[in-house]
Enzyme design. Structure first.
Site, short mmCIF file in Angstrom:
data_model
loop_
_atom_site.label_atom_id
_atom_site.label_comp_id
_atom_site.label_asym_id
_atom_site.label_seq_id
_atom_site.Cartn_x
_atom_site.Cartn_y
_atom_site.Cartn_z
N SER A 66 0.83 -1.21 0.00
CA SER A 66 0.00 0.00 0.00
C SER A 66 0.87 1.26 0.00
O SER A 66 2.01 1.25 0.45
CB SER A 66 -0.91 0.03 1.23
OG SER A 66 -1.74 -1.10 1.26
N1 SAH Z 1 -0.92 -4.80 4.10
C1 SAH Z 1 -0.20 -5.05 2.87
C2 SAH Z 1 -1.02 -4.65 1.66
C3 SAH Z 1 -1.31 -5.86 0.87
S1 SAH Z 1 -2.43 -5.73 -0.48
C4 SAH Z 1 1.17 -4.42 2.88
O1 SAH Z 1 1.49 -3.69 3.82
O2 SAH Z 1 1.96 -4.70 1.97
C5 SAH Z 1 -3.75 -6.75 0.12
C6 SAH Z 1 -3.42 -8.18 0.41
O3 SAH Z 1 -4.64 -8.82 0.83
C7 SAH Z 1 -2.92 -9.00 -0.78
O4 SAH Z 1 -1.68 -9.55 -0.45
C8 SAH Z 1 -4.00 -10.08 -0.97
O5 SAH Z 1 -3.47 -11.34 -1.37
C9 SAH Z 1 -4.60 -10.16 0.43
N2 SAH Z 1 -5.97 -10.72 0.50
C10 SAH Z 1 -7.01 -10.52 -0.33
N3 SAH Z 1 -8.09 -11.22 0.08
C11 SAH Z 1 -7.72 -11.89 1.21
C12 SAH Z 1 -8.38 -12.80 2.09
N4 SAH Z 1 -9.64 -13.21 1.90
N5 SAH Z 1 -7.68 -13.28 3.16
C13 SAH Z 1 -6.38 -12.92 3.36
N6 SAH Z 1 -5.71 -12.06 2.56
C14 SAH Z 1 -6.36 -11.56 1.49
#
Ligand code: SAH
Length: 216
Positions: A66
């Site tokens: 993000s």
């Molecule tokens: N917090 C992260 C941002 C990641 S983007 C950072 O600091 O880098 C969002 C993430 O949510 C992705 O990696 C995606 O695979 C995950 N995601 C999406 N749906 C999900 C679910 N149902 N359970 C767990 N993770 C999920």
């Protein structure tokens, strides 16, 4: 990966902090945490130059780390206090989990993509962070065996608020979740009592989608 944090990186982080201040982030603890955690560790070496721009960036498995502003904003409105139990859905690079840990939280973070779960679960412990626990799970279900949580933060765009997650909030707890299909409204949800939840819409964002089930 070698973990080298030079004066140049630190200088770039100071500039990033000033940019975040200009965009309205006033929470000094959050700004300190962003200064303390080298974001370039979470990107491929080749993209180091991008680490301190206020931009989202591609990581593995077609996901993104993000934007710093989004991480700062969510960390602020989540009102994290020391020793709170915090559930994060969407570990991704692990950067947001690291910021929550630096704010004093005991972090439980869930990722559905095996590749990202593996990377983060191996990498973050190299930086320290014994207070973060990693799970390869479907975030729609949360972590019932560790509930209730003082705080819940969802870092993927959800079509609606998953009930199972909401129900894992302690009474008095706060959940922050971007809700919407194409773009999302950031919702801050407070659990007022067993059956009463108060929702507060706070600004528009764009996230990768919250998906069902496990991958990998
Ligand atoms: N917090 C992260 C941002 C990641 S983007 C950072 O600091 O880098 C969002 C993430 O949510 C992705 O990696 C995606 O695979 C995950 N995601 C999406 N749906 C999900 C679910 N149902 N359970 C767990 N993770 C999920």
């Amino acid at each position: 990966m070698d973990l080298i944090d030079t004066y140049r990186h630190q200088g770039l982080r100071r500039q990033l902090i000033e940019a975040l201040r200009k965009r309205g982030i006033q929470n000094e603890k959050v700004l300190e945490a962003i200064y303390a955690l080298p974001r370039h560790y979470f990107l491929d070496r080749a993209f180091e130059e991008w680490a301190y721009q206020d931009k989202a960036f591609p990581i593995a498995a077609e996901q993104t780390i993000s934007q710093p502003y989004t991480v700062a904003y969510m960390s602020d409105i989540l009102e994290v206090g020391k020793r709170m139990k915090v559930l994060e859905v969407g570990t991704g690079s692990g950067y947001q989990a690291g910021i929550l840990a630096l704010l004093g939280a005991r972090v439980f973070t869930i990722e559905r993509q095996k590749e990202l779960y593996d990377q983060a679960a191996q990498f973050l412990p190299k930086l320290g962070f014994p207070q973060i626990r990693f799970f390869h799970r479907d975030g729609y279900k949360g972590l019932p065996e560790f509930a209730p949580f003082d705080r819940i933060i969802v870092t993927a765009g959800a079509p609606s608020v998953p009930t199972a997650l909401r129900d894992q909030l302690v009474v008095g707890g706060i959940m922050v979740i971007p809700v919407g299909e194409e773009s999302q409204v950031m919702l801050r949800i407070r659990r007022i009592s067993e059956h009463l939840f108060e929702e507060e819409p706070l600004g528009d964002f764009r996230f990768v989608p919250f998906l069902d089930g496990l991958e990998g």
